[in-house]
Enzyme design. Structure first.
Site, PDB file in Angstrom:
ATOM      1  N   HIS A  62       0.815  -1.215   0.000  1.00 47.12           N
ATOM      2  CA  HIS A  62       0.000   0.000   0.000  1.00 47.12           C
ATOM      3  C   HIS A  62       0.852   1.269   0.000  1.00 47.12           C
ATOM      4  CE1 HIS A  62      -2.743  -2.879   2.405  1.00 47.12           C
ATOM      5  NE2 HIS A  62      -2.990  -3.006   1.118  1.00 47.12           N
ATOM      6  N   LYS A  72       6.389   6.960   6.505  1.00 43.41           N
ATOM      7  CA  LYS A  72       5.989   6.043   7.576  1.00 43.41           C
ATOM      8  C   LYS A  72       7.210   5.601   8.366  1.00 43.41           C
ATOM      9  CE  LYS A  72       2.345   3.609   5.021  1.00 43.41           C
ATOM     10  NZ  LYS A  72       1.969   2.306   4.461  1.00 43.41           N
ATOM     11  N   TYR A 132       2.572   2.012  13.359  1.00 41.09           N
ATOM     12  CA  TYR A 132       2.920   2.936  12.281  1.00 41.09           C
ATOM     13  C   TYR A 132       2.838   4.366  12.792  1.00 41.09           C
ATOM     14  CZ  TYR A 132       1.073  -0.767   9.112  1.00 41.09           C
ATOM     15  OH  TYR A 132       0.800  -1.917   8.442  1.00 41.09           O
ATOM     16  N   ASP A 168      -6.886  -6.807  -1.075  1.00 44.56           N
ATOM     17  CA  ASP A 168      -5.506  -7.048  -1.508  1.00 44.56           C
ATOM     18  C   ASP A 168      -5.434  -8.164  -2.547  1.00 44.56           C
ATOM     19  OD1 ASP A 168      -4.469  -5.012   0.015  1.00 44.56           O
ATOM     20  OD2 ASP A 168      -3.666  -6.310   1.589  1.00 44.56           O
TER      21      ASP A 168
END
Length: 176
Positions: A62, A72, A132, A168
């Site tokens: 992603h 990130k 994250y 996904d």
């Protein structure tokens, strides 16, 4: 805190030491001054945790497209994952190349993922939790993905995924 660049420019491995005493351990997972000293930015505006029940669960690959491209910092806080980032920056000398590393609760490593990279992971243990930190909020209208096993990237996953979202599973091959 030790920050080292990987083979993909801008993608960095962050390593920290755990201090132990009679109470247990303590780990500093983020230090803005250390990031700035290493030329990295991560003005954190969002923090999320992914809880994964079963090993061999795959999440990814992603990213958010511009103008919502994100930075990130990813860390496994329990269990273990094989964490992967793919360079999707057109014009980059490492365009379409990937980097993978095991992140787990024992090694205290994190992966700093700059804008222009897709990200995903495969859990290696049951009950793996991934934290994250992001510099921009999630904006679904800019959410994008590339397929985890697309031949354009040739990712060498350590195990075959057994669990993944239907979303996904429906991702098409890379077409840029």
């Amino acid at each position: 805190m030790r920050i080292s660049e990987t083979s993909l420019g801008g993608l960095c491995l962050v390593e920290v030491d755990e201090v132990q005493d009679e109470r247990g351990g303590f780990v500093r997972t983020f230090c803005a001054a250390s990031f700035i000293e290493n030329g990295l930015e991560l003005p954190v505006c969002q923090f999320s945790i992914s809880k994964n029940t079963r090993r061999y669960t795959l999440r990814g690959m992603h990213f958010q497209a511009s103008p919502a491209a994100e930075i990130k910092l990813v860390r496994c806080i329990s269990g273990a994952i094989f964490d992967v980032a793919i360079d999707l920056r057109e014009g980059s000398p490492t365009f379409r190349q990937w980097f993978g590393v095991e992140l787990n609760e024992e090694n205290n490593k994190a992966l700093y993922i700059p804008e222009g990279f897709a990200h995903g992971f495969l859990t290696l243990r049951d009950h793996s939790h991934v934290a994250y930190q992001m510099n921009v909020p999630y904006q679904p209208e800019f959410a994008r993905a590339v397929r985890w096993n697309d031949r354009a990237f040739k990712i060498d996953w350590p195990f075959k995924p057994e669990v993944m979202s239907s979303k996904d599973q429906l991702i098409n091959d890379f077409t840029w």
